[in-house]
Design an enzyme around this catalytic site. Sequence first.
Site, PDB file in Angstrom:
ATOM      1  N   LYS A 115       0.818  -1.217   0.000  1.00  0.00           N
ATOM      2  CA  LYS A 115       0.000   0.000   0.000  1.00  0.00           C
ATOM      3  C   LYS A 115       0.849   1.264   0.000  1.00  0.00           C
ATOM      4  O   LYS A 115       0.462   2.277  -0.580  1.00  0.00           O
ATOM      5  CB  LYS A 115      -0.949   0.014   1.208  1.00  0.00           C
ATOM      6  CG  LYS A 115      -2.104  -0.937   1.037  1.00  0.00           C
ATOM      7  CD  LYS A 115      -3.265  -0.544   1.913  1.00  0.00           C
ATOM      8  CE  LYS A 115      -4.483  -1.390   1.594  1.00  0.00           C
ATOM      9  NZ  LYS A 115      -5.542  -1.216   2.577  1.00  0.00           N
ATOM     10  N   LYS A 198      -4.520  -9.438  -6.859  1.00  0.00           N
ATOM     11  CA  LYS A 198      -5.746  -9.603  -6.075  1.00  0.00           C
ATOM     12  C   LYS A 198      -6.848  -8.664  -6.570  1.00  0.00           C
ATOM     13  O   LYS A 198      -6.569  -7.518  -6.920  1.00  0.00           O
ATOM     14  CB  LYS A 198      -5.396  -9.273  -4.612  1.00  0.00           C
ATOM     15  CG  LYS A 198      -6.441  -9.641  -3.602  1.00  0.00           C
ATOM     16  CD  LYS A 198      -5.992  -9.238  -2.206  1.00  0.00           C
ATOM     17  CE  LYS A 198      -6.113  -7.747  -1.976  1.00  0.00           C
ATOM     18  NZ  LYS A 198      -5.910  -7.326  -0.593  1.00  0.00           N
ATOM     19  N   LYS A 201     -10.645  -3.222  -4.072  1.00  0.00           N
ATOM     20  CA  LYS A 201     -11.429  -1.984  -4.160  1.00  0.00           C
ATOM     21  C   LYS A 201     -10.612  -0.857  -4.760  1.00  0.00           C
ATOM     22  O   LYS A 201     -11.140   0.096  -5.297  1.00  0.00           O
ATOM     23  CB  LYS A 201     -11.799  -1.493  -2.746  1.00  0.00           C
ATOM     24  CG  LYS A 201     -12.604  -2.419  -1.909  1.00  0.00           C
ATOM     25  CD  LYS A 201     -12.651  -1.871  -0.466  1.00  0.00           C
ATOM     26  CE  LYS A 201     -13.294  -2.862   0.461  1.00  0.00           C
ATOM     27  NZ  LYS A 201     -12.657  -3.029   1.738  1.00  0.00           N
TER      28      LYS A 201
HETATM   29  P1  TYM Z   1     -10.553  -5.495   3.624  1.00  0.00           P
HETATM   30  O1  TYM Z   1     -11.501  -4.404   3.887  1.00  0.00           O
HETATM   31  O2  TYM Z   1      -9.450  -5.276   2.631  1.00  0.00           O
HETATM   32  O3  TYM Z   1     -11.310  -6.799   3.164  1.00  0.00           O
HETATM   33  C1  TYM Z   1     -12.362  -7.330   3.937  1.00  0.00           C
HETATM   34  C2  TYM Z   1     -12.343  -8.841   3.882  1.00  0.00           C
HETATM   35  O4  TYM Z   1     -12.399  -9.277   2.534  1.00  0.00           O
HETATM   36  C3  TYM Z   1     -11.301 -10.139   2.247  1.00  0.00           C
HETATM   37  N1  TYM Z   1     -10.866  -9.885   0.864  1.00  0.00           N
HETATM   38  C4  TYM Z   1     -10.678 -10.855  -0.029  1.00  0.00           C
HETATM   39  N2  TYM Z   1     -10.829 -12.189   0.055  1.00  0.00           N
HETATM   40  C5  TYM Z   1     -10.571 -12.920  -1.069  1.00  0.00           C
HETATM   41  N3  TYM Z   1     -10.172 -12.347  -2.251  1.00  0.00           N
HETATM   42  C6  TYM Z   1     -10.008 -11.008  -2.370  1.00  0.00           C
HETATM   43  N4  TYM Z   1      -9.651 -10.477  -3.525  1.00  0.00           N
HETATM   44  C7  TYM Z   1     -10.264 -10.197  -1.217  1.00  0.00           C
HETATM   45  N5  TYM Z   1     -10.214  -8.855  -0.980  1.00  0.00           N
HETATM   46  C8  TYM Z   1     -10.570  -8.693   0.307  1.00  0.00           C
HETATM   47  C9  TYM Z   1     -10.222  -9.757   3.246  1.00  0.00           C
HETATM   48  O5  TYM Z   1      -9.314 -10.821   3.456  1.00  0.00           O
HETATM   49  C10 TYM Z   1     -11.035  -9.439   4.473  1.00  0.00           C
HETATM   50  O6  TYM Z   1     -11.343 -10.615   5.189  1.00  0.00           O
HETATM   51  N6  TYM Z   1      -7.511  -5.431   7.553  1.00  0.00           N
HETATM   52  C11 TYM Z   1      -8.790  -5.892   7.076  1.00  0.00           C
HETATM   53  C12 TYM Z   1      -9.972  -5.360   7.867  1.00  0.00           C
HETATM   54  C13 TYM Z   1      -9.879  -5.579   9.337  1.00  0.00           C
HETATM   55  C14 TYM Z   1     -10.082  -6.813  10.018  1.00  0.00           C
HETATM   56  C15 TYM Z   1      -9.926  -6.491  11.405  1.00  0.00           C
HETATM   57  C16 TYM Z   1     -10.352  -8.109   9.610  1.00  0.00           C
HETATM   58  C17 TYM Z   1      -9.645  -4.630  10.282  1.00  0.00           C
HETATM   59  N7  TYM Z   1      -9.681  -5.172  11.506  1.00  0.00           N
HETATM   60  C18 TYM Z   1     -10.029  -7.486  12.367  1.00  0.00           C
HETATM   61  C19 TYM Z   1     -10.457  -9.097  10.594  1.00  0.00           C
HETATM   62  C20 TYM Z   1     -10.300  -8.782  11.946  1.00  0.00           C
HETATM   63  C21 TYM Z   1      -8.953  -5.445   5.649  1.00  0.00           C
HETATM   64  O7  TYM Z   1      -8.308  -4.558   5.174  1.00  0.00           O
HETATM   65  O8  TYM Z   1      -9.932  -6.043   4.996  1.00  0.00           O
END
Ligand code: TYM
Length: 336
Positions: A115, A198, A201
């Site tokens: 990032k 990947k 968003k």
């Molecule tokens: P974020 O917002 O990027 O994504 C949310 C969830 O979606 C999953 N994900 C994917 N899974 C499969 N293929 C993809 N292309 C893909 N893109 C996103 C992510 O693995 C995630 O489960 N850091 C985290 C948010 C967070 C969080 C937490 C998660 C903050 N605190 C505590 C679990 C526990 C994040 O950026 O997710």
Amino acid sequence: MKDFKQRVFSGVQPSGDLTLGNYLGAIKNWIGLQDTYETIFCVVDLHAITTWQEPDILRNATREVAAGMIASGIDPKKSIIFNQSQVSAHAELAWIFNCVARMGWLNRMTQFKEKAGKNKERASVGLYVYPDLMAADILTYRATHVPVGADQKQHLELTRDIAQKFNSDYGVDFFPEVEPLIFGAATRVMSLRDGNIKMSKSDPSENSRINLTDNRDLISKKIQKARTDSEPLPATLSELGDRAEAKNLINIFAALSERDAEAVCLDYEGRGFAEFKRDLADLSVSVLGPITEEMARLMNDKTYLDGILSEGANNANKLASPILKQVQEIVGFLRP
Ligand code: TYM
């Protein structure tokens, strides 16, 4: 009966439209957990501002993520749904974890490297300590299970390291060992334009992803336009070799139809992508159409959504406050 000792926590950033990756890699897998675990799902707005967000867009995206969760089958009667900034324990515990985690640990985080890109001097300090806040999200509730996509695995390993170091520094057995739940046929959904990156968003190409705000027509078009190769499909996944785009579409098909990827591959043995993509487009529309439509409906009822988030925050606060209090005591903060 629910076993309330087993607590699930997971989160999604409101930093853009929800994607098919978020749905298949995370949210879809949360639905079945609601009956066996105590489940807490969070819209992580504090995490979102580690990169710049327009305030009005952030507010809207926060509601949109909540609407996406509910439209996908997260039931506010069974699960706590709230946005992170409404429960200050997350930020307070994150500060304590900033003092527990080591620079060396954070320096290894691949998400920060991706990032921040080449210009890491200009990245926010928040982006650097992002994983400490994530550990705080989970451990504020002493959650034991965290269902996520494969890209979050390293952050969860760091969460375990932080919990362990806290316990050993203070000579307590306070934080549990967190277990990642990474399952489903699509733990890593890839871009529709490039099977080696990947689906995200933040990808500048709209055609690289399916958004949960896309209508049926657009979903179908994006699948039809997905990059593929000219070879027919083989009988087994292993024969696909390094055909990354083909593998990705098969995994998406398997996850959407709740079937095994090998079985899907076998079904299409010897057939070309024209036919496969036509079927995948139909399948995507039939699964995602009702979700995107319900999401749009919920977005017209902001009072309802805000009510869910505020009630969720109240309930989350009730769980987090006593845990934070104990942490403050362990650390030695005087609170006469
Ligand atoms: P974020 O917002 O990027 O994504 C949310 C969830 O979606 C999953 N994900 C994917 N899974 C499969 N293929 C993809 N292309 C893909 N893109 C996103 C992510 O693995 C995630 O489960 N850091 C985290 C948010 C967070 C969080 C937490 C998660 C903050 N605190 C505590 C679990 C526990 C994040 O950026 O997710």
